[in-house]
Scaffold this motif. Structure first.
Motif, PDB file in Angstrom:
ATOM      1  N   PRO A 143      18.770  18.744  12.631  1.00  0.00           N
ATOM      2  CA  PRO A 143      19.186  17.735  13.615  1.00  0.00           C
ATOM      3  C   PRO A 143      18.055  16.825  14.062  1.00  0.00           C
ATOM      4  N   ARG A 144      16.810  17.275  13.875  1.00  0.00           N
ATOM      5  CA  ARG A 144      15.649  16.466  14.284  1.00  0.00           C
ATOM      6  C   ARG A 144      15.055  15.685  13.109  1.00  0.00           C
ATOM      7  N   ALA A 145      15.777  15.624  11.997  1.00  0.00           N
ATOM      8  CA  ALA A 145      15.227  14.970  10.801  1.00  0.00           C
ATOM      9  C   ALA A 145      14.925  13.503  11.042  1.00  0.00           C
ATOM     10  N   PHE A 146      15.792  12.833  11.799  1.00  0.00           N
ATOM     11  CA  PHE A 146      15.607  11.407  12.067  1.00  0.00           C
ATOM     12  C   PHE A 146      15.353  11.204  13.553  1.00  0.00           C
ATOM     13  N   ALA A 147      14.478  10.268  13.862  1.00  0.00           N
ATOM     14  CA  ALA A 147      14.082  10.003  15.240  1.00  0.00           C
ATOM     15  C   ALA A 147      14.963   8.929  15.859  1.00  0.00           C
ATOM     16  N   PRO A 148      15.105   8.926  17.180  1.00  0.00           N
ATOM     17  CA  PRO A 148      15.838   7.843  17.844  1.00  0.00           C
ATOM     18  C   PRO A 148      15.249   6.487  17.468  1.00  0.00           C
ATOM     19  N   GLY A 149      16.124   5.552  17.152  1.00  0.00           N
ATOM     20  CA  GLY A 149      15.689   4.213  16.772  1.00  0.00           C
ATOM     21  C   GLY A 149      15.351   4.042  15.318  1.00  0.00           C
ATOM     22  N   GLN A 150      15.198   5.140  14.592  1.00  0.00           N
ATOM     23  CA  GLN A 150      14.898   5.063  13.161  1.00  0.00           C
ATOM     24  C   GLN A 150      16.108   4.495  12.424  1.00  0.00           C
ATOM     25  N   VAL A 151      15.870   3.565  11.499  1.00  0.00           N
ATOM     26  CA  VAL A 151      16.946   2.991  10.694  1.00  0.00           C
ATOM     27  C   VAL A 151      16.958   3.687   9.338  1.00  0.00           C
ATOM     28  N   ARG A 209       0.867  -1.179   0.000  1.00  0.00           N
ATOM     29  CA  ARG A 209       0.000   0.000   0.000  1.00  0.00           C
ATOM     30  C   ARG A 209       0.902   1.226   0.000  1.00  0.00           C
ATOM     31  N   ALA A 210       0.933   1.923  -1.114  1.00  0.00           N
ATOM     32  CA  ALA A 210       1.906   2.999  -1.296  1.00  0.00           C
ATOM     33  C   ALA A 210       1.216   4.336  -1.513  1.00  0.00           C
ATOM     34  N   GLU A 211       1.877   5.385  -1.037  1.00  0.00           N
ATOM     35  CA  GLU A 211       1.407   6.750  -1.247  1.00  0.00           C
ATOM     36  C   GLU A 211       2.613   7.634  -1.498  1.00  0.00           C
ATOM     37  N   THR A 212       2.381   8.830  -2.001  1.00  0.00           N
ATOM     38  CA  THR A 212       3.462   9.765  -2.269  1.00  0.00           C
ATOM     39  C   THR A 212       3.246  11.049  -1.487  1.00  0.00           C
ATOM     40  N   THR A 213       4.327  11.771  -1.279  1.00  0.00           N
ATOM     41  CA  THR A 213       4.258  13.102  -0.681  1.00  0.00           C
ATOM     42  C   THR A 213       5.329  13.978  -1.307  1.00  0.00           C
ATOM     43  N   ASP A 214       4.986  15.237  -1.509  1.00  0.00           N
ATOM     44  CA  ASP A 214       5.949  16.183  -2.050  1.00  0.00           C
ATOM     45  C   ASP A 214       6.782  16.838  -0.959  1.00  0.00           C
ATOM     46  N   ASP A 215       6.440  16.569   0.305  1.00  0.00           N
ATOM     47  CA  ASP A 215       7.117  17.200   1.431  1.00  0.00           C
ATOM     48  C   ASP A 215       8.081  16.211   2.086  1.00  0.00           C
ATOM     49  N   LEU A 216       9.365  16.548   2.096  1.00  0.00           N
ATOM     50  CA  LEU A 216      10.371  15.649   2.644  1.00  0.00           C
ATOM     51  C   LEU A 216      10.161  15.412   4.134  1.00  0.00           C
ATOM     52  N   ARG A 217       9.823  16.455   4.872  1.00  0.00           N
ATOM     53  CA  ARG A 217       9.612  16.306   6.314  1.00  0.00           C
ATOM     54  C   ARG A 217       8.503  15.294   6.595  1.00  0.00           C
ATOM     55  N   THR A 218       7.429  15.389   5.842  1.00  0.00           N
ATOM     56  CA  THR A 218       6.324  14.436   5.989  1.00  0.00           C
ATOM     57  C   THR A 218       6.780  13.027   5.659  1.00  0.00           C
ATOM     58  N   ALA A 219       7.622  12.904   4.640  1.00  0.00           N
ATOM     59  CA  ALA A 219       8.109  11.584   4.238  1.00  0.00           C
ATOM     60  C   ALA A 219       8.939  10.934   5.341  1.00  0.00           C
ATOM     61  N   LEU A 220       9.738  11.732   6.033  1.00  0.00           N
ATOM     62  CA  LEU A 220      10.635  11.173   7.043  1.00  0.00           C
ATOM     63  C   LEU A 220       9.946  10.906   8.373  1.00  0.00           C
ATOM     64  N   ASP A 221       8.926  11.684   8.686  1.00  0.00           N
ATOM     65  CA  ASP A 221       8.268  11.569   9.985  1.00  0.00           C
ATOM     66  C   ASP A 221       7.723  10.165  10.228  1.00  0.00           C
ATOM     67  N   VAL A 222       7.946   9.680  11.405  1.00  0.00           N
ATOM     68  CA  VAL A 222       7.428   8.417  11.957  1.00  0.00           C
ATOM     69  C   VAL A 222       7.688   7.187  11.095  1.00  0.00           C
ATOM     70  N   ALA A 223       8.652   7.266  10.182  1.00  0.00           N
ATOM     71  CA  ALA A 223       9.028   6.070   9.415  1.00  0.00           C
ATOM     72  C   ALA A 223       9.907   5.179  10.274  1.00  0.00           C
ATOM     73  N   ASP A 224       9.674   3.883  10.234  1.00  0.00           N
ATOM     74  CA  ASP A 224      10.553   2.937  10.916  1.00  0.00           C
ATOM     75  C   ASP A 224      11.872   2.798  10.163  1.00  0.00           C
ATOM     76  N   VAL A 225      11.759   2.747   8.841  1.00  0.00           N
ATOM     77  CA  VAL A 225      12.934   2.581   7.978  1.00  0.00           C
ATOM     78  C   VAL A 225      12.863   3.637   6.880  1.00  0.00           C
TER      79      VAL A 225
END
Length: 335
Positions: free
Chosen positions: A219-227, A188-204
């Motif tokens: 500095p907050r682009a990636f969350a702790p534990g994010q691979v 199930r795939a979707e797209t976004t034009d916003d990089l911040r939205t793309a990175l938020d809450v991703a596991d990988v």
């Protein structure tokens, strides 16, 4: 001894398509063989052009021991301007040499091999660093051929992904990859034009762009534990790298050519931010925790091309799909 074969790109892709899990195992075994010192992997050599500063052709010579005992060289062109003309950025050829005599025995179209070893490396790292094959949200930044191959390997490894998010500077490319992932891979795939939205809450997060310098600087682009699979190597600012766990394929190889880890080394004057190699992580010699982002940066070792190329060569030969070139060598005796 003097047989010589040619294996075209369609044959290589067909073989890769029916053996992706085997290729992941080959890549894992190759990392361990390299870690044991049973390989030779010199620096890559870059041919650059004064009037095309973003283009290059790279030579990757290598020797891989273990079960392979094969030498060879990949000659890969990277011309980002190709994308503007609707053709792939990269093209490549791989020459395999017999270790006993030094004679070449096969020439393979290698853009497929290069993409497969890159994708297999990425998915292997994702499995190793997450401890499984599950992601609630998998984000891909950059919607080119490498990204497509990586998703094909995720699917071949039977990853469970709730939502796949694709971001590309060219929205039409993002939509095309998302459509392919949905229609051909079942995600199930979707797209976004916003990089911040793309990175938020991703596991990988998979970074598979043609970026020449960092653009992810917050500095907050990636969350702790994010691979973060830093496949394109130059997307991430050195400050972020410095404050993350960093797993690489080979420390000396990765910290050069202004990769993100190399920029961090130049900025901070040391390599203390490097956690270790993927092989060391597989062996349990280094670990990561969920208190910081985990970044995997693979420079792309020539020994991986040899392993995947040898796999494709064996499969093509056994299936009668290799094209034999009779009398390729003009002389086979000294007198």
């Amino acid at each position: 001894m003097f047989e010589f074969s040619v294996i075209g790109g369609r044959t290589a892709r067909d073989i890769i398509g029916r053996s992706r899990p085997e290729i992941v195992r080959e890549v894992r075994e190759t990392y361990l063989t390299h870690d044991e010192g049973d390989s030779v992997n010199p620096d890559s050599y870059f041919l650059r052009f004064p009037d095309k500063p973003d283009a290059r052709i790279i030579a990757l010579p290598a020797y891989l021991g273990g079960k392979h005992d094969v030498a060879g060289i990949k000659w890969i062109g990277s011309f980002p301007g190709n994308i503007d003309h609707g053709i792939p950025r990269a093209s490549a050829a791989l020459l395999l040499n017999d270790y006993a005599t030094g004679y070449p025995f096969a020439l393979l179209e290698a853009s497929q091999i290069s993409a497969a070893r890159t994708a297999a490396s990425a998915v292997l790292a994702a499995e190793q660093l997450t401890g499984g094959r599950t992601a609630r949200r998998l984000t891909v930044v950059g919607a080119g051929i490498i990204a497509r191959n990586i998703l094909e390997f995720f699917a071949a490894q039977e990853w469970s992904v709730d939502t796949l998010v694709v971001h590309d500077q060219h929205p039409e490319y993002g939509r095309a990859l998302a459509g392919y992932a949905t229609d051909s891979l079942g995600y199930r795939a979707e797209t976004t034009d916003d990089l911040r939205t793309a990175l938020d809450v991703a596991d990988v997060v998979v970074l598979a762009t043609t970026a020449g310098e960092p653009y992810i600087l917050d500095p907050r682009a990636f969350a702790p534990g994010q691979v973060v699979l830093n496949i394109s190597l130059r997307d991430i600012g050195p400050e972020i790298v410095h404050d993350s766990y960093n797993i690489v394929d080979d420390i000396d190889h990765c910290l050069k050519a202004n990769t993100s880890p190399h920029l961090a080394e130049q900025k901070y004057g040391n390599r203390d931010f490097i956690t270790g190699t993927l092989a060391q992580h597989i062996r349990g010699e280094v670990t990561t925790r969920p208190d910081k982002p985990v970044i995997f940066s693979p420079f792309g070792l020539g020994v991986l091309d040899l392993a995947v190329g040898a796999h494709v060569y064996r499969a093509a030969t056994e299936a009668g799909e290799a094209i034999a070139i009779d009398d390729f060598f003009g002389e086979t005796t000294r007198w």
